[in-house]
Write a protein that holds these residues in place. Sequence first.
Motif, short mmCIF file in Angstrom:
data_model
loop_
_atom_site.label_atom_id
_atom_site.label_comp_id
_atom_site.label_asym_id
_atom_site.label_seq_id
_atom_site.Cartn_x
_atom_site.Cartn_y
_atom_site.Cartn_z
N ASP A 248 48.26 41.29 39.25
CA ASP A 248 49.51 40.59 39.55
C ASP A 248 50.74 41.34 39.05
N SER A 249 50.64 42.66 38.99
CA SER A 249 51.70 43.56 38.53
C SER A 249 51.72 43.73 37.02
N SER A 250 50.96 42.91 36.30
CA SER A 250 50.95 43.05 34.85
C SER A 250 49.54 43.11 34.25
N GLU A 251 48.59 42.40 34.85
CA GLU A 251 47.24 42.41 34.31
C GLU A 251 46.22 42.10 35.39
N TRP A 252 44.96 42.43 35.07
CA TRP A 252 43.86 42.20 35.98
C TRP A 252 43.17 40.88 35.66
N PHE A 253 42.73 40.19 36.70
CA PHE A 253 41.89 39.00 36.59
C PHE A 253 40.63 39.27 37.39
N PHE A 254 39.48 39.04 36.76
CA PHE A 254 38.21 39.35 37.40
C PHE A 254 37.46 38.07 37.75
N PHE A 255 36.78 38.10 38.90
CA PHE A 255 36.09 36.93 39.40
C PHE A 255 34.66 37.29 39.79
N GLY A 256 33.75 36.42 39.40
CA GLY A 256 32.34 36.59 39.72
C GLY A 256 31.64 35.26 39.69
N PRO A 257 30.31 35.26 39.75
CA PRO A 257 29.57 34.00 39.78
C PRO A 257 29.78 33.11 38.56
N GLU A 258 30.13 33.70 37.42
CA GLU A 258 30.27 32.90 36.21
C GLU A 258 31.58 32.13 36.13
N ASN A 259 32.62 32.58 36.81
CA ASN A 259 33.92 31.90 36.69
C ASN A 259 34.55 31.56 38.03
N SER A 260 33.78 31.62 39.12
CA SER A 260 34.33 31.31 40.43
C SER A 260 33.21 30.86 41.36
N ALA A 261 33.58 30.54 42.58
CA ALA A 261 32.59 30.15 43.58
C ALA A 261 32.01 31.36 44.32
N LEU A 262 32.36 32.57 43.89
CA LEU A 262 31.85 33.76 44.55
C LEU A 262 30.37 33.95 44.25
N PRO A 263 29.56 34.20 45.27
CA PRO A 263 28.14 34.43 45.05
C PRO A 263 27.89 35.87 44.60
N PRO A 264 26.74 36.15 44.04
CA PRO A 264 26.42 37.52 43.61
C PRO A 264 26.03 38.40 44.80
N ASN A 265 27.02 38.73 45.59
CA ASN A 265 26.80 39.55 46.80
C ASN A 265 27.90 40.57 46.94
N ASP A 266 27.66 41.60 47.76
CA ASP A 266 28.68 42.61 48.01
C ASP A 266 29.89 42.00 48.70
N MET A 267 31.09 42.43 48.26
CA MET A 267 32.33 41.98 48.88
C MET A 267 32.66 42.88 50.06
N GLN A 268 32.62 42.32 51.27
CA GLN A 268 32.86 43.10 52.47
C GLN A 268 34.34 43.19 52.85
N CYS A 269 35.08 42.10 52.62
CA CYS A 269 36.47 42.04 53.08
C CYS A 269 37.19 40.92 52.34
N ILE A 270 38.50 41.11 52.13
CA ILE A 270 39.36 40.08 51.55
C ILE A 270 40.56 39.91 52.48
N ALA A 271 40.80 38.67 52.91
CA ALA A 271 41.93 38.38 53.81
C ALA A 271 42.77 37.26 53.21
N VAL A 272 44.05 37.26 53.53
CA VAL A 272 44.97 36.24 53.03
C VAL A 272 45.74 35.67 54.21
N ASP A 273 45.82 34.33 54.29
CA ASP A 273 46.53 33.73 55.42
C ASP A 273 47.97 33.38 55.04
N ASP A 274 48.68 32.72 55.96
CA ASP A 274 50.10 32.42 55.76
C ASP A 274 50.34 31.39 54.66
#
Length: 378
Positions: A248-274
């Motif tokens: 976020d311009s100042s620090e990194w935030f990391f996300f994985g199965p322990e602190n998010s809904a992300l499954p333990p799988n390869d990340m293929q793509c990240i998209a952001v909507d309006d």
Amino acid sequence: MCIRDRPSNIVNYVEVDKNNVKWIASGPKLVRMVNQQMTIFSPDSEFNIYELGEIAIDKNDNKWIRSLFNGVLKFDKNGLWYQYDKAKGFPGSDTVTAVAIDSNNRVWVGSFDGVSMWDGVTWTHYSGQQYLPHRIINALEVDKNNNLWIGTFGGLVKYDGHTWKMFDTSEYHLPSYYIISLDVNKKNEIFIGTKGGLAKFDGEKWININPTADNDKLNNNVWSINAMERDLWIGFKYDYDRIAAKFDSSEWFFFGPENSALPPNDMQCIAVDDSNHVFFATYRGGLVEFWDDRSYRDSTNLLVADFVANPLKGYEPLTVQFTDKSLGKPTSWKWDFGDGATSSQKNPLHTYQNSGTYTVTLIVSNINKSDTLIKENY
């Protein structure tokens, strides 16, 4: 053909169109998602599609989609499919790896045999050392000046319509010659994901964002990038503890199965909507949506229900351990195991006395909100 069906958990790509509609490459199918409602489009059976990948949308609202082993596909605004492969005159390899649209509405396709360009009438093909340091292409991106950036196994290339400029690790600050992913932000800065880390080029200087003593958590294998106006998202491969990271311009935030809904799988793509919702395409882990309202700094304002269970099958009576994996800080849990039993424990142990499939519901709550997750036939 349009059918009502279930998409695959293999999600390779998400593209957001000008109307904020999400187009998802899910296994061999194309999915259109509008307000959580999904419609699935299957390519014609004669195309023999194995798996779909990156999606690019041209000015005529045609969706150009790379396919694994079957060339590139076009899905037009009338719902018709077209295939371009070697048998139909496509000059590149049928193993297509990337697709991009430039400001002249030309379609650029990367493959295991260089770069091909479709101008609406004919194909033009570029391969060989006079154009590219390596014939295998991994990524394509068009910047705000209509320059085409090409990521290859052997370095980075910029094509301005006249000159092919090559960048490598010896002269430029690239952490690796193996380029995996590319993205351009609104400032026209190019972000380069490699097997050796992340780099940025602002038009004048190169910045190598390699892991350092101050940032020893950053995975070297940057598989996907989304360079937002205010934040930078990157996704990893082969690191199932940290699936994604945000800067976020100042620090990194990391996300994985322990602190998010992300499954333990390869990340293929990240998209952001309006609406600033972030969509994570994971390989075999489905699609994950994150409401990025910047409340990740105070996780009590972010609550997403999630859980896992083990084992998922066996002989009755079957004792199952349910484990809460919710994102945020829930303070209460309400489980419904689908057989009439409930629990208010965080990680309950439940025994099923009868055989069958059950729908399990988890409601998590804290002082600010609640969230519900239902897993049918779980």
